[in-house]
Design a protein around this motif. Structure first.
Motif, PDB file in Angstrom:
ATOM      1  N   UNK A 177      77.547 -48.232   0.535  1.00 61.31           N
ATOM      2  CA  UNK A 177      76.822 -48.712   1.742  1.00 61.31           C
ATOM      3  C   UNK A 177      75.486 -49.387   1.241  1.00 61.31           C
ATOM      4  N   UNK A 178      74.845 -50.233   2.233  1.00 65.47           N
ATOM      5  CA  UNK A 178      73.817 -51.018   1.921  1.00 65.47           C
ATOM      6  C   UNK A 178      72.440 -50.051   1.846  1.00 65.47           C
ATOM      7  N   UNK A 179      71.694 -50.495   1.083  1.00 66.43           N
ATOM      8  CA  UNK A 179      70.180 -49.902   0.853  1.00 66.43           C
ATOM      9  C   UNK A 179      69.177 -50.354   1.597  1.00 66.43           C
ATOM     10  N   UNK A 180      67.897 -49.781   1.688  1.00 66.33           N
ATOM     11  CA  UNK A 180      66.828 -50.247   2.582  1.00 66.33           C
ATOM     12  C   UNK A 180      66.250 -51.422   1.305  1.00 66.33           C
ATOM     13  N   UNK A 181      65.910 -52.522   1.868  1.00 69.03           N
ATOM     14  CA  UNK A 181      65.292 -53.557   0.833  1.00 69.03           C
ATOM     15  C   UNK A 181      63.957 -53.371   0.926  1.00 69.03           C
ATOM     16  N   UNK A 182      63.678 -53.785  -0.381  1.00 71.86           N
ATOM     17  CA  UNK A 182      61.878 -53.670  -0.486  1.00 71.86           C
ATOM     18  C   UNK A 182      61.325 -54.534   0.763  1.00 71.86           C
TER      19      UNK A 182
END
Length: 216
Positions: A177-182
Protein backbone atom coordinates in the motif's frame (compact mmCIF):
# COMPACT_ATOMS: atom_id res chain seq x y z
CA UNK A 1 18.00 98.76 20.38
CA UNK A 2 15.54 100.12 17.80
CA UNK A 3 12.42 98.17 16.78
CA UNK A 4 13.87 97.66 13.27
CA UNK A 5 17.17 96.39 14.68
CA UNK A 6 15.26 94.08 17.00
CA UNK A 7 13.39 92.58 14.04
CA UNK A 8 16.68 92.02 12.19
CA UNK A 9 18.10 90.28 15.26
CA UNK A 10 15.05 88.02 15.63
CA UNK A 11 15.22 87.13 11.93
CA UNK A 12 18.90 86.26 12.24
CA UNK A 13 18.23 84.08 15.30
CA UNK A 14 15.38 82.31 13.49
CA UNK A 15 17.62 81.62 10.49
CA UNK A 16 20.37 80.34 12.77
CA UNK A 17 17.94 78.08 14.63
CA UNK A 18 16.61 76.72 11.33
CA UNK A 19 20.15 76.07 10.15
CA UNK A 20 21.05 74.25 13.37
CA UNK A 21 17.91 72.12 13.14
CA UNK A 22 18.61 71.21 9.52
CA UNK A 23 22.25 70.51 10.30
CA UNK A 24 21.47 68.25 13.28
CA UNK A 25 18.79 66.37 11.31
CA UNK A 26 21.16 65.83 8.40
CA UNK A 27 23.94 64.72 10.75
CA UNK A 28 21.65 62.24 12.49
CA UNK A 29 20.52 60.80 9.17
CA UNK A 30 24.14 60.61 7.98
CA UNK A 31 25.29 58.95 11.19
CA UNK A 32 22.68 56.22 10.90
CA UNK A 33 23.28 55.82 7.18
CA UNK A 34 19.56 55.67 6.43
CA UNK A 35 16.22 56.93 7.63
CA UNK A 36 13.93 54.57 9.51
CA UNK A 37 11.06 53.37 7.35
CA UNK A 38 8.03 51.71 8.93
CA UNK A 39 7.82 48.04 7.95
CA UNK A 40 4.53 46.97 6.37
CA UNK A 41 2.34 44.57 8.29
CA UNK A 42 3.32 40.97 7.59
CA UNK A 43 1.15 38.07 6.52
CA UNK A 44 -0.72 36.07 9.13
CA UNK A 45 -3.35 33.38 9.65
CA UNK A 46 -5.31 33.36 12.90
CA UNK A 47 -8.46 31.74 14.26
CA UNK A 48 -10.02 28.45 15.30
CA UNK A 49 -12.71 26.44 13.53
CA UNK A 50 -14.39 23.06 13.28
CA UNK A 51 -14.86 21.45 9.87
CA UNK A 52 -16.40 18.48 8.07
CA UNK A 53 -14.76 15.95 5.78
CA UNK A 54 -16.85 16.00 2.58
CA UNK A 55 -15.84 12.44 1.68
CA UNK A 56 -16.35 10.85 5.12
CA UNK A 57 -19.42 11.52 7.25
CA UNK A 58 -19.24 10.60 10.95
CA UNK A 59 -19.95 12.04 14.40
CA UNK A 60 -16.35 13.04 15.12
CA UNK A 61 -15.45 16.68 15.78
CA UNK A 62 -12.30 18.00 14.10
CA UNK A 63 -10.78 21.44 14.52
CA UNK A 64 -7.64 23.45 13.78
CA UNK A 65 -6.41 26.53 15.63
CA UNK A 66 -3.83 28.76 13.91
CA UNK A 67 -1.68 31.60 15.19
CA UNK A 68 0.83 31.89 12.35
CA UNK A 69 2.78 35.01 11.39
CA UNK A 70 5.34 35.69 8.68
CA UNK A 71 8.92 36.12 9.90
CA UNK A 72 10.93 36.33 6.65
CA UNK A 73 14.61 35.43 6.41
CA UNK A 74 14.97 34.15 9.98
CA UNK A 75 15.65 30.43 9.42
CA UNK A 76 19.06 29.92 7.80
CA UNK A 77 19.50 26.71 5.82
CA UNK A 78 22.61 25.01 4.42
CA UNK A 79 23.49 26.98 1.31
CA UNK A 80 20.80 29.59 2.11
CA UNK A 81 22.28 31.61 5.00
CA UNK A 82 19.62 34.33 4.76
CA UNK A 83 16.71 31.95 5.15
CA UNK A 84 13.60 32.21 2.97
CA UNK A 85 10.91 34.85 2.36
CA UNK A 86 8.34 32.27 3.53
CA UNK A 87 9.91 31.77 6.98
CA UNK A 88 7.31 32.06 9.72
CA UNK A 89 6.63 31.51 13.40
CA UNK A 90 3.65 30.66 15.57
CA UNK A 91 1.62 27.65 16.62
CA UNK A 92 -0.89 25.15 15.26
CA UNK A 93 -3.23 23.05 17.40
CA UNK A 94 -4.99 20.01 15.94
CA UNK A 95 -7.96 18.54 17.83
CA UNK A 96 -9.94 15.40 16.96
CA UNK A 97 -12.80 14.15 19.11
CA UNK A 98 -13.43 10.45 18.42
CA UNK A 99 -17.11 9.64 18.98
CA UNK A 100 -16.35 5.92 18.90
CA UNK A 101 -13.76 6.15 21.69
CA UNK A 102 -15.32 9.18 23.44
CA UNK A 103 -11.92 10.87 23.69
CA UNK A 104 -10.26 13.96 22.23
CA UNK A 105 -6.80 13.62 20.72
CA UNK A 106 -4.67 16.73 20.30
CA UNK A 107 -1.37 17.69 18.70
CA UNK A 108 0.56 20.96 18.74
CA UNK A 109 3.24 22.19 16.39
CA UNK A 110 5.55 25.11 15.67
CA UNK A 111 4.97 26.96 12.40
CA UNK A 112 8.00 27.10 10.09
CA UNK A 113 6.54 28.38 6.81
CA UNK A 114 3.68 30.63 5.65
CA UNK A 115 2.70 31.97 2.24
CA UNK A 116 -0.49 33.86 1.44
CA UNK A 117 -2.60 35.06 -1.45
CA UNK A 118 -5.80 37.09 -1.39
CA UNK A 119 -8.01 35.25 1.17
CA UNK A 120 -5.84 32.12 0.93
CA UNK A 121 -2.82 30.69 2.71
CA UNK A 122 -0.71 27.59 3.08
CA UNK A 123 1.44 26.90 6.11
CA UNK A 124 3.40 24.07 7.67
CA UNK A 125 4.26 23.17 11.24
CA UNK A 126 6.54 20.61 12.87
CA UNK A 127 4.63 18.71 15.56
CA UNK A 128 6.15 19.06 19.04
CA UNK A 129 3.45 17.51 21.27
CA UNK A 130 0.92 14.70 20.84
CA UNK A 131 -1.61 13.63 23.47
CA UNK A 132 -1.64 9.98 24.67
CA UNK A 133 -3.14 7.67 22.06
CA UNK A 134 -2.74 10.25 19.31
CA UNK A 135 -1.31 9.58 15.84
CA UNK A 136 2.45 8.95 15.41
CA UNK A 137 3.27 12.40 14.02
CA UNK A 138 5.67 13.70 16.67
CA UNK A 139 8.58 15.46 14.95
CA UNK A 140 6.89 15.38 11.53
CA UNK A 141 5.98 18.37 9.39
CA UNK A 142 2.28 18.71 8.54
CA UNK A 143 0.76 20.99 5.92
CA UNK A 144 -2.39 23.13 6.16
CA UNK A 145 -4.31 25.37 3.78
CA UNK A 146 -6.91 28.03 4.57
CA UNK A 147 -9.53 29.89 2.56
CA UNK A 148 -10.95 32.96 4.31
CA UNK A 149 -14.38 33.15 2.69
CA UNK A 150 -16.03 35.48 5.20
CA UNK A 151 -19.60 35.08 6.40
CA UNK A 152 -22.71 34.19 4.42
CA UNK A 153 -26.29 33.35 5.46
CA UNK A 154 -25.33 33.14 9.13
CA UNK A 155 -22.42 30.74 8.73
CA UNK A 156 -18.78 30.82 7.75
CA UNK A 157 -17.70 30.31 4.15
CA UNK A 158 -14.17 29.40 5.25
CA UNK A 159 -12.48 26.15 4.26
CA UNK A 160 -9.37 24.21 5.29
CA UNK A 161 -7.17 21.48 3.86
CA UNK A 162 -4.45 19.29 5.34
CA UNK A 163 -1.71 16.92 4.26
CA UNK A 164 -2.92 13.56 5.59
CA UNK A 165 -5.96 11.26 5.38
CA UNK A 166 -5.11 10.10 1.88
CA UNK A 167 -4.28 13.39 0.12
CA UNK A 168 -0.47 13.11 0.23
CA UNK A 169 0.39 9.51 -0.61
CA UNK A 170 3.56 8.11 -2.14
CA UNK A 171 2.91 4.97 -4.25
CA UNK A 172 5.50 2.26 -3.61
CA UNK A 173 5.51 0.89 -7.16
CA UNK A 174 4.74 -2.64 -6.00
CA UNK A 175 1.89 -4.50 -4.30
CA UNK A 176 2.46 -2.74 -0.97
CA UNK A 177 0.00 0.00 0.00
CA UNK A 178 1.13 3.60 -0.56
CA UNK A 179 2.79 5.51 2.27
CA UNK A 180 2.34 9.06 3.49
CA UNK A 181 4.81 11.23 1.59
CA UNK A 182 7.08 13.70 3.43
CA UNK A 183 5.74 17.25 3.54
CA UNK A 184 7.97 20.09 2.37
CA UNK A 185 7.79 23.62 3.73
CA UNK A 186 4.54 25.44 2.90
CA UNK A 187 3.17 22.40 1.03
CA UNK A 188 -0.53 21.55 1.47
CA UNK A 189 -3.51 20.57 -0.70
CA UNK A 190 -6.28 23.00 -1.63
CA UNK A 191 -8.71 23.83 1.21
CA UNK A 192 -11.33 21.17 0.54
CA UNK A 193 -13.09 20.83 3.93
CA UNK A 194 -15.90 23.30 4.76
CA UNK A 195 -15.85 25.05 8.14
CA UNK A 196 -18.96 24.46 10.27
CA UNK A 197 -18.16 26.51 13.38
CA UNK A 198 -15.72 29.35 14.02
CA UNK A 199 -13.53 30.82 11.31
CA UNK A 200 -10.16 32.10 10.17
CA UNK A 201 -8.65 35.43 9.19
CA UNK A 202 -5.99 35.54 6.47
CA UNK A 203 -3.96 38.75 6.22
CA UNK A 204 -2.14 38.78 2.90
CA UNK A 205 1.26 40.36 2.29
CA UNK A 206 3.62 40.00 -0.64
CA UNK A 207 6.81 38.01 -0.07
CA UNK A 208 9.61 40.52 0.62
CA UNK A 209 12.93 40.66 -1.26
CA UNK A 210 16.05 39.31 0.47
CA UNK A 211 17.82 41.60 2.92
CA UNK A 212 20.67 43.69 1.53
CA UNK A 213 24.21 42.68 2.39
CA UNK A 214 24.58 45.77 4.60
CA UNK A 215 21.54 44.75 6.67
CA UNK A 216 22.76 41.21 7.38
Amino acid sequence: MSFRAGRRTLAALAALAAGLTLSSTTSAASASGHQEVARPAGASVTGKAEFLLPYHQDDDVRSFAFDARADPYTRPLPGIPTGLPTDARGTVTVSHYSAENDITYTAEGRVDCLVTGVRTATLTAVITEVSPGGPPVLGKRLGFSVYDGGEGKGRSKDRVGFSWNGVNLLPTGDDNPPEDAPVGTCMAPAPYAPVTKGGYTVRHAELPPPPSSSAR
